[in-house]
Scaffold this active site. Structure first.
Site, short mmCIF file in Angstrom:
data_model
loop_
_atom_site.label_atom_id
_atom_site.label_comp_id
_atom_site.label_asym_id
_atom_site.label_seq_id
_atom_site.Cartn_x
_atom_site.Cartn_y
_atom_site.Cartn_z
N HIS A 7 -3.04 10.99 0.95
CA HIS A 7 -2.51 10.73 2.29
C HIS A 7 -1.95 12.06 2.81
CE1 HIS A 7 -1.05 7.26 4.99
NE2 HIS A 7 -0.72 8.36 5.63
N GLU A 67 -7.56 8.44 6.47
CA GLU A 67 -7.84 9.09 7.77
C GLU A 67 -8.33 10.53 7.63
OE1 GLU A 67 -4.53 8.66 10.42
OE2 GLU A 67 -4.60 6.48 10.39
N ASN A 101 -7.28 1.58 10.23
CA ASN A 101 -5.96 1.76 10.83
C ASN A 101 -6.12 1.72 12.35
OD1 ASN A 101 -5.11 2.22 8.24
ND2 ASN A 101 -4.65 4.40 8.52
N GLU A 104 -3.32 -0.28 8.34
CA GLU A 104 -2.12 0.17 9.07
C GLU A 104 -2.17 -0.36 10.49
OE1 GLU A 104 -1.13 4.39 9.16
OE2 GLU A 104 -1.86 4.60 7.10
N ARG A 158 0.86 -1.19 0.00
CA ARG A 158 0.00 0.00 0.00
C ARG A 158 0.89 1.24 0.00
NH1 ARG A 158 -2.76 2.86 4.83
NH2 ARG A 158 -3.81 4.49 3.66
C1 BGC Z 1 -0.92 7.62 9.39
C2 BGC Z 1 0.54 7.41 9.04
C3 BGC Z 1 1.39 7.63 10.27
C4 BGC Z 1 0.99 6.61 11.31
C5 BGC Z 1 1.79 6.64 12.60
C6 BGC Z 1 -1.33 7.00 10.70
O1 BGC Z 1 -2.24 7.82 11.33
O2 BGC Z 1 -1.75 7.21 8.34
O3 BGC Z 1 0.88 8.29 8.01
O4 BGC Z 1 2.76 7.58 10.01
O5 BGC Z 1 -0.35 6.84 11.66
O6 BGC Z 1 1.59 7.81 13.30
#
Ligand code: BGC
Length: 452
Positions: free
Chosen positions: A118, A163, A292, A362, A74
């Protein structure tokens, strides 16, 4: 552990966090270039100018993905590389870069999962109001259609927005992320316009008519827990949940905004940015949703920072999220609670029984390095969270993406915090796989053997 056939194991990154080459091949500044240049905005004055230099080193990074044995990767596309003015003129060199990357992945049997947004809005569009402005939703859909038209022969899995909570409330309300605004009405308008842009983008990409395409959105889902069962703390946890989760999931999957959101912010906005017909666009059916998960939020009631309700930002909802339980913490200070991932998944499904299939898009952590990069804490973190994902009964879970392939620009924290399975020495750009990289490879391999 056992996961269904076809389950995708992957890793994730994003453009501004790894690419660097900020001024190359026609790329224009995004809001993160502008924000990172503001003294004090990012720790240590770090910027994404060079980052992990992935723009030049992508062939090596693809080799590392191949060695890792993932099914899917991704990554995100930088809007400013494709449309330097945010709209209008297309920069072919930008499209060529992502085509080369997607083709290289496909040739090695790795499926690209592409995120279109993003957090890196072209600065030219911020100058016209950014996500506060309804026009940005339409320009986002135009950008999505352009990329989709150009790449749908090599990419079939699309994520519109990553997000939207962070882009709107953290960026336009709290001001900790680009563009660094502290607003009420503007931040809530941004949230709505991100959702509207998402729906318009899905419609525009579907209208291209290419076969086999799948579209989704990625949401951060931190379950909230009141620190006591007092009515005040319970109400505070509900406000937090409304702001972070239900503001997005209710209109996406339930056809309406939560009433609680309207009552929470009645003093700072008239919600005039919501137009008739918007909810139908936002609710455009999806092929999947990405979730995430990093931590649970432990919430206590707390006095508002701004006593005048009319002057509050959308971030000031009268909560304190610093009273953490006595559990281990990661290097970010985040509580380690794998069960929160099970809850995030099962909660979403319980609230929306018709939820499309889900990917964990994530999940990952930061820990201090040892000299030999033996990151056993990260291995335990990942193993426990994967087990927690498996435990989410009744959820149609299709894949898991670890954040992140490489150490990268961790937004307002700069390069201090390292989420990578692979260590990056920023002075030399040398990549060194950590123990967790080798562990994840063996884990994926074992899952495959089990499935045969
Ligand atoms: C985001 C990432 C970030 C990760 C860790 C997520 O909210 O999508 O870009 O690096 O969190 O903080």
């Amino acid at each position: 552990m056992s996961f269904p056939d076809g389950f995708r194991w992957g890793v994730a990154t994003s453009a501004y966090q790894i690419e660097g080459a900020a001024r190359l091949d026609g790329r224009s500044p995004s809001i993160w270039d502008t924000f990172a240049a503001v003294p004090g905005a990012v720790a240590n004055g770090d910027t994404g100018d060079v980052a992990a230099d992935h723009y030049h080193r992508w062939p090596e990074d693809v080799r590392l993905l191949v060695d890792l044995g993932v099914d899917a990767y991704r990554f995100s596309i930088s809007w400013s590389r494709i449309l330097p003015e945010g709209r209008g003129r297309v920069e072919q060199r930008g499209l060529d870069f992502y085509r080369r990357l997607a083709e290289a992945l496909l040739s090695k049997g790795i499926e690209p999962f592409v995120t279109l947004y993003h957090w890196d809005l072209p600065q030219a569009l911020e100058d016209l109001g950014g996500w506060r402005s309804r026009d940005t939703s339409g320009w986002f859909a135009d950008y999505a259609a352009t990329v989709h038209e150009a790449l749908n022969d090599v990419v079939t899995k699309w994520v519109t927005v990553n997000e939207p909570y962070c882009s709107s409330i953290v960026g336009y309300g709290e001001g900790r992320h680009a563009p660094g605004a502290r607003e009420g009405h503007g931040a809530l308008a941004a949230a709505h316009h991100l959702l509207l842009g998402h729906g318009l983008a899905v419609q525009a990409m579907r209208a291209n008519g290419a076969p086999g395409q799948e579209f989704g959105i990625v949401l951060n889902q931190s379950p909230t827990v009141p620190v006591t069962d007092s009515p005040a703390d319970v109400a505070a946890a509900s406000r937090q949940d409304c702001l972070l989760r239900r503001q997005f999931t209710d209109p996406l999957f339930g056809g309406a905004y939560p009433d609680e959101l309207t009552s929470m912010f009645g003093a700072i906005t008239d919600f005039s940015f919501r137009h008739d017909g918007d909810l139908a666009i936002i609710g455009e059916p999806l092929d999947y949703v990405g979730l995430n998960y990093y931590y649970r939020l432990h919430v206590a009631d707390a006095p508002h920072r701004e006593p005048d309700p009319a002057k509050r930002t959308a971030h000031d909802i009268g909560v304190d999220t610093t009273r953490l339980p006595d559990v281990p913490r990661t290097g970010m200070g985040w509580p380690v609670e794998p069960a929160g991932l099970t809850i995030a998944l099962t909660d979403l499904k319980a609230r929306h029984p018709d939820l499309p299939p889900v990917y964990v898009t994530e999940n990952g952590c930061v820990y201090p390095d040892t000299e030999t990069f033996e990151d056993h804490d990260r291995i335990v973190f990942l193993r426990d969270h994967i087990a927690a994902a498996e435990a989410a009964a009744g959820v149609d879970l299709r894949g898991y993406f670890c954040w992140s392939l490489l150490d990268n620009f961790e937004w307002a924290h700069g390069y201090k915090h390292r989420f990578g399975l692979i260590h990056v020495d920023y002075a030399t750009q040398k990549r060194t796989p950590r123990a967790s990289y080798h562990w994840y490879r063996s884990f994926i391999e074992a899952q495959r053997t089990q499935g045969r």
